[in-house]
Design a protein around this motif. Sequence first.
Motif, PDB file in Angstrom:
ATOM      1  N   THR A 192      79.784  17.382  29.067  1.00 35.42           N
ATOM      2  CA  THR A 192      79.329  18.749  29.886  1.00 35.42           C
ATOM      3  C   THR A 192      79.761  19.985  29.103  1.00 35.42           C
ATOM      4  O   THR A 192      80.768  20.135  28.423  1.00 35.42           O
ATOM      5  CB  THR A 192      80.022  18.763  31.292  1.00 35.42           C
ATOM      6  N   LYS A 193      79.050  20.983  29.246  1.00 36.09           N
ATOM      7  CA  LYS A 193      79.331  22.259  28.674  1.00 36.09           C
ATOM      8  C   LYS A 193      79.662  23.124  29.901  1.00 36.09           C
ATOM      9  O   LYS A 193      79.731  24.512  29.596  1.00 36.09           O
ATOM     10  CB  LYS A 193      77.936  22.993  28.215  1.00 36.09           C
ATOM     11  N   ARG A 194      79.649  22.572  31.195  1.00 34.96           N
ATOM     12  CA  ARG A 194      80.127  23.367  32.318  1.00 34.96           C
ATOM     13  C   ARG A 194      81.332  22.822  32.935  1.00 34.96           C
ATOM     14  O   ARG A 194      81.366  22.757  34.293  1.00 34.96           O
ATOM     15  CB  ARG A 194      78.837  23.349  33.422  1.00 34.96           C
ATOM     16  N   ILE A 195      82.471  22.535  32.090  1.00 32.92           N
ATOM     17  CA  ILE A 195      83.647  21.980  32.925  1.00 32.92           C
ATOM     18  C   ILE A 195      84.310  22.926  33.866  1.00 32.92           C
ATOM     19  O   ILE A 195      84.920  22.626  34.793  1.00 32.92           O
ATOM     20  CB  ILE A 195      84.670  21.552  31.748  1.00 32.92           C
TER      21      ILE A 195
ATOM     22  N   GLY B 281      66.866  18.072  33.578  1.00 30.76           N
ATOM     23  CA  GLY B 281      66.584  19.259  33.659  1.00 30.76           C
ATOM     24  C   GLY B 281      67.990  20.088  33.257  1.00 30.76           C
ATOM     25  O   GLY B 281      68.669  20.005  33.778  1.00 30.76           O
ATOM     26  N   CYS B 282      67.722  21.020  32.356  1.00 36.48           N
ATOM     27  CA  CYS B 282      68.769  22.048  31.829  1.00 36.48           C
ATOM     28  C   CYS B 282      68.511  23.299  31.540  1.00 36.48           C
ATOM     29  O   CYS B 282      67.065  23.363  31.311  1.00 36.48           O
ATOM     30  CB  CYS B 282      69.529  21.067  30.818  1.00 36.48           C
ATOM     31  N   TYR B 283      69.453  24.086  31.040  1.00 38.63           N
ATOM     32  CA  TYR B 283      68.838  25.337  30.441  1.00 38.63           C
ATOM     33  C   TYR B 283      70.288  25.807  29.620  1.00 38.63           C
ATOM     34  O   TYR B 283      71.245  25.537  29.900  1.00 38.63           O
ATOM     35  CB  TYR B 283      68.289  26.429  31.307  1.00 38.63           C
ATOM     36  N   LYS B 284      69.879  26.761  28.780  1.00 39.82           N
ATOM     37  CA  LYS B 284      70.976  27.142  27.784  1.00 39.82           C
ATOM     38  C   LYS B 284      71.843  28.030  28.441  1.00 39.82           C
ATOM     39  O   LYS B 284      71.635  28.969  29.221  1.00 39.82           O
ATOM     40  CB  LYS B 284      70.367  27.758  26.670  1.00 39.82           C
ATOM     41  N   ILE B 285      73.285  27.640  28.093  1.00 35.90           N
ATOM     42  CA  ILE B 285      74.664  28.549  28.414  1.00 35.90           C
ATOM     43  C   ILE B 285      75.420  28.821  27.454  1.00 35.90           C
ATOM     44  O   ILE B 285      76.469  29.428  27.752  1.00 35.90           O
ATOM     45  CB  ILE B 285      75.373  27.981  29.766  1.00 35.90           C
TER      46      ILE B 285
ATOM     47  N   ASP C 295      76.700  28.993  23.111  1.00 41.13           N
ATOM     48  CA  ASP C 295      76.084  28.887  21.444  1.00 41.13           C
ATOM     49  C   ASP C 295      75.627  27.610  20.985  1.00 41.13           C
ATOM     50  O   ASP C 295      74.575  27.696  20.364  1.00 41.13           O
ATOM     51  CB  ASP C 295      77.233  29.332  20.597  1.00 41.13           C
ATOM     52  N   GLY C 296      76.271  26.711  21.457  1.00 45.12           N
ATOM     53  CA  GLY C 296      75.750  25.266  20.833  1.00 45.12           C
ATOM     54  C   GLY C 296      74.249  24.901  21.614  1.00 45.12           C
ATOM     55  O   GLY C 296      73.654  24.144  21.031  1.00 45.12           O
ATOM     56  N   CYS C 297      73.944  25.437  22.471  1.00 48.59           N
ATOM     57  CA  CYS C 297      72.471  25.344  23.105  1.00 48.59           C
ATOM     58  C   CYS C 297      71.479  26.013  22.328  1.00 48.59           C
ATOM     59  O   CYS C 297      70.163  25.627  22.596  1.00 48.59           O
ATOM     60  CB  CYS C 297      72.547  25.747  24.506  1.00 48.59           C
ATOM     61  N   THR C 298      71.782  26.835  21.676  1.00 44.22           N
ATOM     62  CA  THR C 298      70.615  27.808  20.869  1.00 44.22           C
ATOM     63  C   THR C 298      69.353  26.861  20.294  1.00 44.22           C
ATOM     64  O   THR C 298      68.350  27.285  20.619  1.00 44.22           O
ATOM     65  CB  THR C 298      71.210  28.552  19.719  1.00 44.22           C
ATOM     66  N   TYR C 299      69.626  25.742  19.699  1.00 41.03           N
ATOM     67  CA  TYR C 299      68.557  25.011  19.251  1.00 41.03           C
ATOM     68  C   TYR C 299      68.404  23.581  19.897  1.00 41.03           C
ATOM     69  O   TYR C 299      68.209  22.704  19.201  1.00 41.03           O
ATOM     70  CB  TYR C 299      68.712  24.927  17.728  1.00 41.03           C
ATOM     71  N   CYS C 300      69.033  23.447  21.097  1.00 43.55           N
ATOM     72  CA  CYS C 300      69.121  22.234  21.840  1.00 43.55           C
ATOM     73  C   CYS C 300      67.799  21.679  21.452  1.00 43.55           C
ATOM     74  O   CYS C 300      66.561  22.217  22.079  1.00 43.55           O
ATOM     75  CB  CYS C 300      69.366  22.546  23.164  1.00 43.55           C
ATOM     76  N   TYR C 301      67.670  20.473  20.908  1.00 43.32           N
ATOM     77  CA  TYR C 301      66.308  19.963  20.663  1.00 43.32           C
ATOM     78  C   TYR C 301      65.761  19.522  21.816  1.00 43.32           C
ATOM     79  O   TYR C 301      64.326  19.497  21.819  1.00 43.32           O
ATOM     80  CB  TYR C 301      66.609  18.700  19.530  1.00 43.32           C
ATOM     81  N   TYR C 302      66.412  18.867  22.986  1.00 41.46           N
ATOM     82  CA  TYR C 302      65.763  18.334  23.982  1.00 41.46           C
ATOM     83  C   TYR C 302      65.009  19.306  24.801  1.00 41.46           C
ATOM     84  O   TYR C 302      64.190  19.395  25.220  1.00 41.46           O
ATOM     85  CB  TYR C 302      66.747  17.562  24.709  1.00 41.46           C
ATOM     86  N   TYR C 303      65.749  20.496  24.727  1.00 42.09           N
ATOM     87  CA  TYR C 303      65.173  21.794  25.869  1.00 42.09           C
ATOM     88  C   TYR C 303      64.504  22.715  24.849  1.00 42.09           C
ATOM     89  O   TYR C 303      64.441  24.026  25.356  1.00 42.09           O
ATOM     90  CB  TYR C 303      66.285  22.233  26.541  1.00 42.09           C
ATOM     91  N   GLY C 304      64.161  22.427  23.697  1.00 43.82           N
ATOM     92  CA  GLY C 304      63.348  23.677  22.840  1.00 43.82           C
ATOM     93  C   GLY C 304      61.890  23.465  23.294  1.00 43.82           C
ATOM     94  O   GLY C 304      61.412  23.692  24.464  1.00 43.82           O
TER      95      GLY C 304
HETATM   96  S1  SF4 Z   1      72.655  21.756  24.745  1.00 47.71           S
HETATM   97 FE1  SF4 Z   1      73.247  20.682  26.733  1.00 47.71          FE
HETATM   98  S2  SF4 Z   1      73.886  22.321  28.274  1.00 47.71           S
HETATM   99 FE2  SF4 Z   1      72.688  23.230  26.248  1.00 47.71          FE
HETATM  100  S3  SF4 Z   1      70.623  23.483  27.020  1.00 47.71           S
HETATM  101 FE3  SF4 Z   1      70.887  21.622  25.989  1.00 47.71          FE
HETATM  102  S4  SF4 Z   1      71.359  19.925  27.427  1.00 47.71           S
HETATM  103 FE4  SF4 Z   1      71.561  21.802  28.420  1.00 47.71          FE
END
Ligand code: SF4
Length: 240
Positions: free
Chosen positions: A101-104, A8-12, A14-23
Motif C-alpha cells: 500500500t501507498k495509503r498506510i 482501480g486506483c489513482y495517483k497519490i 511521487d512513485g505514482c507519476t509513471y505508474c504503468y498500470y494506470y497511465g
Molecule cells: S503506483 Fe500504486 S498507488 Fe500509485 S496510482 Fe499506481 S497503483 Fe495506484
Amino acid sequence: MVWEPWTGCYKISDGCTYCYYYGLYSKRCGQNEVVKTDDFYKPMETIYMPRKKITKYKMESGKTVNTCFTTDFFIPEADEWRTEAWNIIKQRPDLNFLFITKRIDRFPISLPNDWGEGYDNVTIGCTVENQDLADYRLPLFTSFPIKHRFIACGPLLSNINLTPYLHNIELVTTSGETGREARECDYNWILNIREQCEKADVAFEFRSTGSQFRKDSVLYNINPKMQHRLACETNINSVG
Ligand code: SF4
C-alpha cells in the motif's frame, strides 16, 4: 494466487507519476474508477469433488494471496467494502493475504473490532520511494499493530535512510522504476539500503533494476524482461 475484491486506483505520490498500470491503460479502460469486482467473494468460493464426495475451497489452503495488486486495499473509495473484505480474510486463516500500500495512513479506517495485534494471516508491505515519504509513512506503519510487515522501496527514486524504521520489519525489497519515462535508479542506493538491513538484521531483496539503472557511473537502459534477472544476478539478496 490473486484476489482483487475491487480494482482501480489513482495517483497519490511521487512513485505514482509513471505508474504503468494506470497511465495509458487508465485512460483507455477507466482504471482510475474504483469498482467492486465479481471476484469479491473469491476466497470463499468452493468446488464439489464428486469422486471424493467432498466440498473444498477453490483457493487452496497454505497459499499466499496477492491482494489488491490493481488497486490499494486502503483506498478511500473502498471504505464501505473493506469491513466485509476483512471478514472474508478472517474466515480463511489457512491463507496468507499479502497487500502492498501507498495509503498506510488509512490503515485504522474500517479495522475489524477483533484485530488486536493483527491477524496472523495478513502481511502488509508499505511502499516508500524517497526520504520524505519514508519519514511520513514509516513512523505510522511501525506504530500500527500488524503481525507481518515489510517495506517495499519501489520505485526507488533516491537514497533512503531506513535505519530508524527497521524494528519489527521482516523484509525490505528494492526495485527501480519501469517504463519509457522511468527515472533512474542508482545501484549505490540499493547497496546502501542493503547495508542498513544487514546492520539491523532485516532480510533484504533487490527485485528489479528498473529501466534506467546506474552502476559504476554508467547509465544502462534495461529491457523490462531483463530487469528482475539482472537484479538477481547481483547476488546481493539475503532471501531467495
Ligand atoms: S503506483 Fe500504486 S498507488 Fe500509485 S496510482 Fe499506481 S497503483 Fe495506484
